[in-house]
Design a protein around this motif. Sequence first.
Motif, PDB file in Angstrom:
ATOM      1  N   PRO A 195      95.606 -30.705  25.406  1.00 42.76           N
ATOM      2  CA  PRO A 195      95.850 -31.923  26.181  1.00 42.76           C
ATOM      3  C   PRO A 195      97.260 -32.487  26.023  1.00 42.76           C
ATOM      4  O   PRO A 195      97.644 -33.395  26.752  1.00 42.76           O
ATOM      5  CB  PRO A 195      94.808 -32.908  25.632  1.00 42.76           C
ATOM      6  N   ARG A 196      98.044 -31.947  25.105  1.00 42.19           N
ATOM      7  CA  ARG A 196      99.419 -32.410  24.895  1.00 42.19           C
ATOM      8  C   ARG A 196     100.426 -31.617  25.724  1.00 42.19           C
ATOM      9  O   ARG A 196     101.621 -31.878  25.655  1.00 42.19           O
ATOM     10  CB  ARG A 196      99.795 -32.324  23.419  1.00 42.19           C
ATOM     11  N   LYS A 197      99.957 -30.648  26.511  1.00 43.39           N
ATOM     12  CA  LYS A 197     100.878 -29.811  27.286  1.00 43.39           C
ATOM     13  C   LYS A 197     100.607 -29.935  28.784  1.00 43.39           C
ATOM     14  O   LYS A 197      99.465 -30.004  29.226  1.00 43.39           O
ATOM     15  CB  LYS A 197     100.763 -28.351  26.859  1.00 43.39           C
ATOM     16  N   PHE A 198     101.717 -29.942  29.539  1.00 43.22           N
ATOM     17  CA  PHE A 198     101.673 -29.995  30.991  1.00 43.22           C
ATOM     18  C   PHE A 198     102.681 -28.996  31.550  1.00 43.22           C
ATOM     19  O   PHE A 198     103.705 -28.729  30.922  1.00 43.22           O
ATOM     20  CB  PHE A 198     102.063 -31.391  31.508  1.00 43.22           C
ATOM     21  N   THR A 199     102.371 -28.478  32.733  1.00 43.57           N
ATOM     22  CA  THR A 199     103.323 -27.655  33.469  1.00 43.57           C
ATOM     23  C   THR A 199     103.599 -28.348  34.793  1.00 43.57           C
ATOM     24  O   THR A 199     102.666 -28.820  35.459  1.00 43.57           O
ATOM     25  CB  THR A 199     102.777 -26.242  33.717  1.00 43.57           C
ATOM     26  N   LEU A 200     104.873 -28.434  35.154  1.00 40.46           N
ATOM     27  CA  LEU A 200     105.278 -28.964  36.457  1.00 40.46           C
ATOM     28  C   LEU A 200     105.636 -27.796  37.358  1.00 40.46           C
ATOM     29  O   LEU A 200     106.338 -26.878  36.931  1.00 40.46           O
ATOM     30  CB  LEU A 200     106.495 -29.879  36.322  1.00 40.46           C
ATOM     31  N   TRP A 201     105.160 -27.840  38.591  1.00 39.36           N
ATOM     32  CA  TRP A 201     105.558 -26.880  39.622  1.00 39.36           C
ATOM     33  C   TRP A 201     106.200 -27.686  40.728  1.00 39.36           C
ATOM     34  O   TRP A 201     105.581 -28.578  41.308  1.00 39.36           O
ATOM     35  CB  TRP A 201     104.358 -26.121  40.168  1.00 39.36           C
TER      36      TRP A 201
END
Length: 103
Positions: A58-64
């Motif tokens: 839950p501490r990681k995100f990816t932006l596209w």
Amino acid sequence: MTDSHLSNSSFLWVSAGLTVPDDKSPKTASEELAKLRLATIEEAGCFQFEVKPHNDNPRKFTLWEKWINQDALTQHFQEPHTLHYLSLELTQVDYIEKLGDTL
């Protein structure tokens, strides 16, 4: 603008990985990233801005992201909503990849 209107143009695709530091809230980061997304997709040079949380962390995100060109991406970092999000220091950038169009 639609993609078909600019079918002969190249786009700038960006993939970025973000991590929420241990002293920040993943829930708050997610909420603020959602606000950033809503404002960013209204920018003239933005065709896509997706925030994807990781299923296993839950501490990681990816932006596209899909931009008309580098100038539009540069302008994005001058926009009040982007400056506000960055001022919150809710995430750190793990990587940024700039990609060309698919073949």
